[in-house]
Scaffold this motif. Sequence first.
Motif, PDB file in Angstrom:
ATOM      1  N   ALA A 100       0.836  -1.196   0.000  1.00 47.38           N
ATOM      2  CA  ALA A 100       0.000   0.000   0.000  1.00 47.38           C
ATOM      3  C   ALA A 100       0.871   1.246   0.000  1.00 47.38           C
ATOM      4  O   ALA A 100       1.933   1.266   0.640  1.00 47.38           O
ATOM      5  CB  ALA A 100      -0.902   0.015   1.229  1.00 47.38           C
ATOM      6  N   PRO A 101       0.440   2.299  -0.703  1.00 48.86           N
ATOM      7  CA  PRO A 101       1.154   3.573  -0.587  1.00 48.86           C
ATOM      8  C   PRO A 101       1.022   4.101   0.842  1.00 48.86           C
ATOM      9  O   PRO A 101      -0.087   4.273   1.353  1.00 48.86           O
ATOM     10  CB  PRO A 101       0.409   4.479  -1.582  1.00 48.86           C
ATOM     11  CG  PRO A 101      -0.356   3.553  -2.476  1.00 48.86           C
ATOM     12  CD  PRO A 101      -0.697   2.367  -1.645  1.00 48.86           C
ATOM     13  N   ALA A 102       2.128   4.361   1.482  1.00 52.44           N
ATOM     14  CA  ALA A 102       2.089   4.806   2.883  1.00 52.44           C
ATOM     15  C   ALA A 102       1.291   6.091   3.041  1.00 52.44           C
ATOM     16  O   ALA A 102       0.614   6.290   4.056  1.00 52.44           O
ATOM     17  CB  ALA A 102       3.516   4.996   3.398  1.00 52.44           C
ATOM     18  N   ALA A 103       1.347   6.959   2.029  1.00 49.01           N
ATOM     19  CA  ALA A 103       0.659   8.248   2.120  1.00 49.01           C
ATOM     20  C   ALA A 103      -0.857   8.079   2.162  1.00 49.01           C
ATOM     21  O   ALA A 103      -1.569   8.991   2.600  1.00 49.01           O
ATOM     22  CB  ALA A 103       1.043   9.126   0.935  1.00 49.01           C
ATOM     23  N   LEU A 104      -1.364   6.930   1.700  1.00 44.37           N
ATOM     24  CA  LEU A 104      -2.806   6.694   1.679  1.00 44.37           C
ATOM     25  C   LEU A 104      -3.284   5.905   2.892  1.00 44.37           C
ATOM     26  O   LEU A 104      -4.484   5.617   2.995  1.00 44.37           O
ATOM     27  CB  LEU A 104      -3.205   5.952   0.396  1.00 44.37           C
ATOM     28  CG  LEU A 104      -2.915   6.677  -0.922  1.00 44.37           C
ATOM     29  CD1 LEU A 104      -3.393   5.838  -2.095  1.00 44.37           C
ATOM     30  CD2 LEU A 104      -3.547   8.063  -0.942  1.00 44.37           C
ATOM     31  N   CYS A 105      -2.382   5.548   3.794  1.00 42.08           N
ATOM     32  CA  CYS A 105      -2.759   4.759   4.963  1.00 42.08           C
ATOM     33  C   CYS A 105      -3.110   5.680   6.136  1.00 42.08           C
ATOM     34  O   CYS A 105      -2.340   6.574   6.483  1.00 42.08           O
ATOM     35  CB  CYS A 105      -1.615   3.835   5.377  1.00 42.08           C
ATOM     36  SG  CYS A 105      -1.321   2.484   4.213  1.00 42.08           S
ATOM     37  N   MET A 106      -4.253   5.420   6.745  1.00 44.70           N
ATOM     38  CA  MET A 106      -4.691   6.184   7.910  1.00 44.70           C
ATOM     39  C   MET A 106      -4.444   5.371   9.169  1.00 44.70           C
ATOM     40  O   MET A 106      -5.022   4.292   9.330  1.00 44.70           O
ATOM     41  CB  MET A 106      -6.182   6.521   7.798  1.00 44.70           C
ATOM     42  CG  MET A 106      -6.708   7.342   8.980  1.00 44.70           C
ATOM     43  SD  MET A 106      -8.469   7.800   8.808  1.00 44.70           S
ATOM     44  CE  MET A 106      -9.278   6.282   9.327  1.00 44.70           C
ATOM     45  N   PHE A 271     -10.436  15.220  -5.155  1.00 47.57           N
ATOM     46  CA  PHE A 271     -10.288  16.192  -4.071  1.00 47.57           C
ATOM     47  C   PHE A 271      -9.116  15.799  -3.171  1.00 47.57           C
ATOM     48  O   PHE A 271      -8.276  16.633  -2.808  1.00 47.57           O
ATOM     49  CB  PHE A 271     -11.585  16.268  -3.266  1.00 47.57           C
ATOM     50  CG  PHE A 271     -11.445  16.876  -1.896  1.00 47.57           C
ATOM     51  CD1 PHE A 271     -11.257  18.248  -1.736  1.00 47.57           C
ATOM     52  CD2 PHE A 271     -11.514  16.085  -0.760  1.00 47.57           C
ATOM     53  CE1 PHE A 271     -11.124  18.811  -0.466  1.00 47.57           C
ATOM     54  CE2 PHE A 271     -11.395  16.641   0.509  1.00 47.57           C
ATOM     55  CZ  PHE A 271     -11.192  18.011   0.653  1.00 47.57           C
ATOM     56  N   ALA A 272      -9.049  14.503  -2.808  1.00 50.17           N
ATOM     57  CA  ALA A 272      -7.970  14.035  -1.938  1.00 50.17           C
ATOM     58  C   ALA A 272      -6.610  14.220  -2.598  1.00 50.17           C
ATOM     59  O   ALA A 272      -5.621  14.564  -1.935  1.00 50.17           O
ATOM     60  CB  ALA A 272      -8.190  12.568  -1.574  1.00 50.17           C
ATOM     61  N   ARG A 273      -6.554  14.011  -3.920  1.00 51.49           N
ATOM     62  CA  ARG A 273      -5.284  14.152  -4.637  1.00 51.49           C
ATOM     63  C   ARG A 273      -4.877  15.610  -4.791  1.00 51.49           C
ATOM     64  O   ARG A 273      -3.722  15.965  -4.603  1.00 51.49           O
ATOM     65  CB  ARG A 273      -5.406  13.501  -6.021  1.00 51.49           C
ATOM     66  CG  ARG A 273      -4.130  13.540  -6.850  1.00 51.49           C
ATOM     67  CD  ARG A 273      -4.323  12.855  -8.191  1.00 51.49           C
ATOM     68  NE  ARG A 273      -5.237  13.590  -9.043  1.00 51.49           N
ATOM     69  CZ  ARG A 273      -4.887  14.622  -9.813  1.00 51.49           C
ATOM     70  NH1 ARG A 273      -3.627  15.063  -9.799  1.00 51.49           N
ATOM     71  NH2 ARG A 273      -5.759  15.214 -10.580  1.00 51.49           N
ATOM     72  N   GLU A 277      -4.077  18.401   2.076  1.00 49.43           N
ATOM     73  CA  GLU A 277      -4.140  18.920   3.450  1.00 49.43           C
ATOM     74  C   GLU A 277      -5.579  19.031   3.924  1.00 49.43           C
ATOM     75  O   GLU A 277      -5.904  18.668   5.068  1.00 49.43           O
ATOM     76  CB  GLU A 277      -3.439  20.272   3.525  1.00 49.43           C
ATOM     77  CG  GLU A 277      -1.934  20.188   3.314  1.00 49.43           C
ATOM     78  CD  GLU A 277      -1.263  21.545   3.414  1.00 49.43           C
ATOM     79  OE1 GLU A 277      -1.977  22.559   3.601  1.00 49.43           O
ATOM     80  OE2 GLU A 277      -0.020  21.597   3.304  1.00 49.43           O
ATOM     81  N   ALA A 278      -6.471  19.505   3.051  1.00 49.54           N
ATOM     82  CA  ALA A 278      -7.889  19.586   3.409  1.00 49.54           C
ATOM     83  C   ALA A 278      -8.460  18.195   3.631  1.00 49.54           C
ATOM     84  O   ALA A 278      -9.270  17.972   4.549  1.00 49.54           O
ATOM     85  CB  ALA A 278      -8.669  20.314   2.324  1.00 49.54           C
ATOM     86  N   ASN A 279      -8.030  17.239   2.818  1.00 54.90           N
ATOM     87  CA  ASN A 279      -8.515  15.871   2.978  1.00 54.90           C
ATOM     88  C   ASN A 279      -8.038  15.275   4.301  1.00 54.90           C
ATOM     89  O   ASN A 279      -8.798  14.585   4.986  1.00 54.90           O
ATOM     90  CB  ASN A 279      -8.037  15.007   1.810  1.00 54.90           C
ATOM     91  CG  ASN A 279      -8.566  13.594   1.889  1.00 54.90           C
ATOM     92  OD1 ASN A 279      -9.757  13.342   1.758  1.00 54.90           O
ATOM     93  ND2 ASN A 279      -7.662  12.650   2.114  1.00 54.90           N
TER      94      ASN A 279
END
Length: 328
Positions: A100-106, A271-273, A277-279
């Motif tokens: 998984a892309p780390a940037a997309l992991c919550m 929007f997330a891409r 920061e807002a996302n």
Amino acid sequence: MHAWLCENPVGVDALTWKELPTPQPGPGQVLVEIKAASLNFPDLLIVQNKYQMKPELPFVPGSEYAGVVQAVGDGVKHLKPGQRVACLSGTGGFGTHTLAPAALCMPLPDAFTDVDAAAFTMIYATSWHALMDRAQLRAGETVLVLGAAGGVGTAAIQIAKAAGARVIAAASTDEKCALCRSLGADATINYSTHPLPGGFRDAIKEATGGKGPDVIYDPVGGDFAEPAFRSIAWRGRYLVVGFASGPIPALPLNLTLLKGASLVGVFWGDFARREPEANTRMMGELAKWYVEGRIKPVIDRAMPMSELKAAYARMGSRGVMGKLVLVN
């Protein structure tokens, strides 16, 4: 590792459960041991070659999942092995492990269950972005939610109520309408007893005292769009969320003029891409709401990962209320 592999995107029946080498994460990636993965409408379209994103073959479907980080690649600083995460990466979820892309992991608060975490991101991010950002929903306004017993519909009901709105939920059966009322909907409309177009419009008029809804949340499209839009209130906002019924409607644009109304596109993924920061702020607020008990995914059922094809069949039957989740 094992995973459901799509080698030829001609439909669900072509998916095969295969043993694959367990990969190692590259820069910016993490290896996730998947505990649960939810089934979303795009997961059906992508294996039929009908989705806008067409991954390189072969691929593992499953856009949304939750699990435990097993290893991290170079440059990953905010995650570590043993950490629980949720991720929406588009593919990879229908297996035992994925990169998984780390940037997309919550990172997940302890309060999240694996099943809820796997069903959380897409529906709540879409609904928050639609209602709170794109529609600028205000307390006291009335929201009409179409397809209200589905995943995004149930999330929209909860978010709209938490924001202080009045909610009218439209669904196809009495059982689905009852679910919507249990989530806080103030009124419900059963499509089957208020048929399109006249019966549906009459029901909206009655439920709003003739004023019409201020905001219409539409993940359905098709034949519902025009009668709903004809019913909208002055200065109303019509949220174009998706087209679960299949056909993409063509609306007479003079309706926007007559009602002083807005057609508003909702594309949370972009929007997330474009506004990361807002996302991130939005997802933090949503996680806080979950921990506080203000929102909680409706789980139709949790099924073993081995029963993925049966889960697809259930989703295709239109009988799902909330989200289907596959568990390892």
